[in-house]
Design an enzyme around this catalytic site. Structure first.
Site, short mmCIF file in Angstrom:
data_model
loop_
_atom_site.label_atom_id
_atom_site.label_comp_id
_atom_site.label_asym_id
_atom_site.label_seq_id
_atom_site.Cartn_x
_atom_site.Cartn_y
_atom_site.Cartn_z
N HIS A 151 0.80 -1.23 0.00
CA HIS A 151 0.00 0.00 0.00
C HIS A 151 0.82 1.27 0.00
O HIS A 151 0.63 2.17 -0.81
CB HIS A 151 -0.89 0.01 1.24
CG HIS A 151 -2.20 -0.62 0.98
ND1 HIS A 151 -3.05 -1.03 1.97
CD2 HIS A 151 -2.81 -0.90 -0.18
CE1 HIS A 151 -4.12 -1.54 1.42
NE2 HIS A 151 -4.00 -1.48 0.13
N CYS B 85 -8.57 -1.46 -13.31
CA CYS B 85 -7.91 -0.61 -12.31
C CYS B 85 -6.67 -1.26 -11.70
O CYS B 85 -6.05 -0.72 -10.82
CB CYS B 85 -8.90 -0.21 -11.21
SG CYS B 85 -9.56 -1.61 -10.30
C1 PEP Z 1 -6.26 -5.33 -7.98
O1 PEP Z 1 -6.36 -6.35 -7.30
O2 PEP Z 1 -5.87 -5.32 -9.15
C2 PEP Z 1 -6.60 -4.00 -7.42
C3 PEP Z 1 -6.69 -2.95 -8.20
O3 PEP Z 1 -6.82 -3.88 -6.10
P1 PEP Z 1 -5.67 -4.00 -4.98
O4 PEP Z 1 -4.35 -3.88 -5.67
O5 PEP Z 1 -5.93 -2.91 -4.02
O6 PEP Z 1 -5.90 -5.36 -4.40
#
Ligand code: PEP
Ligand code: MG
Length: 412
Positions: free
Chosen positions: A50, A345
């Site tokens: 994160h 995303c």
């Molecule tokens: C993903 O899993 O691609 C995503 C965008 O969410 P995160 O990276 O927060 O798990």
């Protein structure tokens, strides 16, 4: 590449310094970004953690190094760090002061493809500071707000009122419509202060929306705050780790129930959507549309982890490939058939060859880290040959490699 003079320690960090720490925390990076520091070297973690994602968004390079490799670094040493390639040069020279750069924005609107179809390039963010930067980079809104990082930053749960205030501010400050992803807690996103079951395989266990069944108040409070904030602007809510149609129905029903209890003056439209990040959901697109999903977004970080059965934090060579392309192509085709708007995303949206392939598949929106918004917009607008591109790339390993090589030349 950033060059600067130490000190290499965690607590004192003057402007332009490179901070050396064990684990990079979200609250640290937000604090250091205000100074700002020139980079961070940490001895634990991965580029997908994160805090590193936020650092990347705020333009602060982060490199993860072995404990042994940093042992000889000392305060005042000049080091040069290259976040993109994960490199640290300890023989660097002190930099000459550089003139202030003024960059002109190239693309401030969605990109129009030769066919006339448009593709938005939005930003992935997790804090108000980042929301404030979405205008400066010309993002067409926010395609993923990782709300669980607000809790990580606070080090505790936030009340409905506290959340509402943040969501309102994010809606006011962002450059366009915002998709809020409800809390995705667990696995690579643990919250130390939250009572979670101890499981042998947390990535396959209680994470994302699975937690909402055991912690209903957590979910309902967040939905209440989001619906109250929707008074400010139209927005979208999206649910993580949905695996079955029943999971989707559960999230949708909870949202509708909360919406009916939030009686503020007619709120703006709230669209409800879902992340496709568990492979099983890729085969349920028609059911999602039938059960009232307004949109879906491919979370390629988790989708590839579960598709290839390879930890998203450990082996980058398994984040893409012909098999994944064929799978995503099939998902995009079924989304087109039922007219379910499909975005991306995950990290692949910021990879130029993949971004072009996504656009060719009819993806309407790509959401990427802030520094990637303009490079991806530029690559999409430069490329002219979208037709038949994917049909060729999915033919076989040779064609896939050839097309990827070709698209790599599109920059940035
Ligand atoms: C993903 O899993 O691609 C995503 C965008 O969410 P995160 O990276 O927060 O798990
Ligand atoms: Mg995910």
């Amino acid at each position: 590449m950033a060059k600067c003079v130490g000190p290499v320690q965690e607590d004192a960090c003057p402007q332009g310094s490179i901070v050396l720490c064990e684990t990079l925390l979200v609250q640290n990076i937000l604090k250091w970004a205000e100074i700002p520091v020139a980079g961070v070297i940490c001895t634990q973690g991965s580029p997908l953690m994160h805090a590193a994602l936020i650092a990347q968004n705020l333009g602060i390079p982060v490199v993860v190094m072995d404990k042994a490799a940093v042992r000889d670094m000392h305060e005042g040493q000049v080091v040069s760090i290259d976040g993109a390639n994960g490199m640290v040069d300890t023989e660097a020279q002190a930099p000459a002061s550089s003139p202030t750069e003024q960059r002109l924005l190239g693309h401030t609107n969605p990109i129009t493809l030769p066919s006339g179809r448009t593709v938005e390039v939005r930003a992935n963010i997790a804090s108000l500071v980042e929301a404030e930067r979405t205008r400066a980079v010309g993002a067409d809104g926010v395609g993923l707000f990782r709300t669980e990082m607000l809790l990580e930053q606070a080090g505790r749960l936030l009340s409905i009122a506290e959340q509402e205030e943040i969501y309102r501010d994010v809606l006011r400050k962002s450059s366009g419509p915002v998709i809020f992803r409800t809390f995705d807690i667990g696995a690579d996103k643990p919250l130390a202060f939250l009572d979670m079951p101890s499981e042998p395989n947390p990535a396959l266990g209680t994470r994302g929306m699975r937690l909402y069944r055991t912690h209903p108040t957590l979910f309902q409070d967040q939905l209440t705050a989001l619906y109250r904030a929707s008074e400010v602007a139209p927005m979208s809510i999206m649910f993580p780790m949905v695996t079955t149609t029943e999971d989707w129905d559960f999230c949708r029903d909870q949202a509708k129930r909360v919406a009916s209890t939030v009686s503020s003056s007619p709120a703006n439209d709230v669209s409800l959507g879902v992340m496709i990040e568990v492979p099983s959901l890729g085969f349920l697109v028609p059911e999602l549309a039938l059960h009232g999903a307004h949109f879906a977004s491919l979370g390629t970080n988790d989708l590839s982890q579960y598709f290839f059965a390879t930890d998203r934090e450990s082996d980058a060579s398994f984040h893409s490939g012909l098999a994944l392309l064929r799978f995503i192509h099939a998902i995009a085709a079924s989304a087109r058939d039922v007219q379910l708007p499909l975005g991306v995303c995950g990290g692949l949206a910021a990879d130029v060859p993949w971004a072009i392939l996504f656009a060719a598949m009819g993806i309407y929106s790509l959401s990427v880290p802030l520094p990637s918004v303009q490079p991806i917009k530029a690559a999409l607008s430069r490329h002219q040959e979208y037709e038949k591109l994917v049909a060729q790339a999915i033919q076989g390993a040779h064609d896939y490699a050839r097309i990827m090589d070709l698209l790599k030349q599109e920059g940035p």
